[in-house]
Design an enzyme around this catalytic site. Structure first.
Site: not given
Length: 273
Positions: A88, A114-116
């Site tokens: 990530r 960028i999402s959790k």
């Protein structure tokens, strides 16, 4: 097949226009091993690009994040395996790299995030619970609406034969292409286009997943969903709140289930240069 067919809903489809259906089936539990080419490419990419001294290229860092996600309720082993495989930190700005494995959303520019990891994992887990994915043990062709930095597309590549990812903001499309290049994901195709229109040339899809939320589900998404396919997207529930909505297409029409509240950027139409 005998019996009366339910007519397909009118479009655009809102939450209260979907025919009620049974609760979404539980996520499949088939374990898919990470693709070896991705693992090797990821290691090479992290060696080249990881800031020195941070240890972010260690598989142990991702494994600790996976352990936290499992403790918080994420159970689909194939999804957890994909999260463990994809670096990530390669998809965020270098200044934010030390936060990459925290359960937090991070800015990626142009008003997007960028999402959790927990939200991404949950949405993909729901996607994997569709009839087609359960029958095959993986997804065949997936349409992602909103490429962003490319992280979710990289995860989907571990679980699908083909991923089509559409991004309307050209600088983000270009950035995702650059960030994903070292991973050499042959089964991912990035498209610069209006995500609200889906991507008809490669339809139908047995999975559609959206990274932006609107007032209603666009007609194109539902039309491009294969019978046996599943759509997962954030949708406003008639208030200011967004919820995750799952839509399954059957031979008789569409069935939906509503899940937890989420917060995504607004779904918009048109192209941005």
């Amino acid at each position: 097949m005998s019996g009366t067919r339910r007519p397909a809903p009118k479009f655009p489809l809102r939450l209260d226009q979907l025919a009620p259906g049974a609760p979404a089936p539980g996520a499949a539990r088939t374990l898919l091993r990470p693709q070896q080419p991705l693992q090797h490419a990821a290691l090479e990419a992290t060696r080249r690009n990881t800031p020195t001294g941070l240890g972010l290229d260690s598989a142990g860092v991702r494994e600790r994040m996976v352990a936290r996600l499992r403790d918080e309720g994420l159970r689909h082993e194939a999804v957890l395996c994909a999260i463990a495989a994809v670096p990530r930190h390669q998809f965020v700005d270098a200044a934010l790299a030390t936060q990459a494995y925290e359960d937090t959303s991070l800015p990626i520019g142009h008003g997007q995030t960028i999402s959790k990891p927990s939200v991404v994992g949950r949405m993909i887990e729901l996607l994997m619970g569709g009839a087609s994915a359960r029958a095959a043990g993986q997804l065949a062709r997936v349409l992602e609406i909103g490429t962003g930095c490319g992280y979710q597309a990289a995860l989907l590549s571990q679980l699908s034969r083909q991923v089509i990812s559409v991004e309307r903001v050209k600088p983000l499309h270009d950035k995702a292409r650059e960030l994903m290049a070292p991973l050499r994901l042959a089964n991912v195709r990035l498209v610069y286009g209006d995500g609200m229109l889906g991507h008809a040339p490669n339809a139908p899809y047995d999975g559609i997943i959206a990274a932006a939320g609107g007032e209603a589900l666009p007609a194109a998404w539902l039309e491009q969903l294969a019978i046996g396919g599943r759509l997962v997207a954030p949708v406003h529930d008639g208030t200011d709140r967004q919820v995750l909505v799952v839509v399954d297409r059957t031979e008789h029409g569409y069935e939906r289930s509503v899940h937890e509240a989420v917060q995504f950027v607004p779904l918009k139409s048109g192209l941005v240069r």
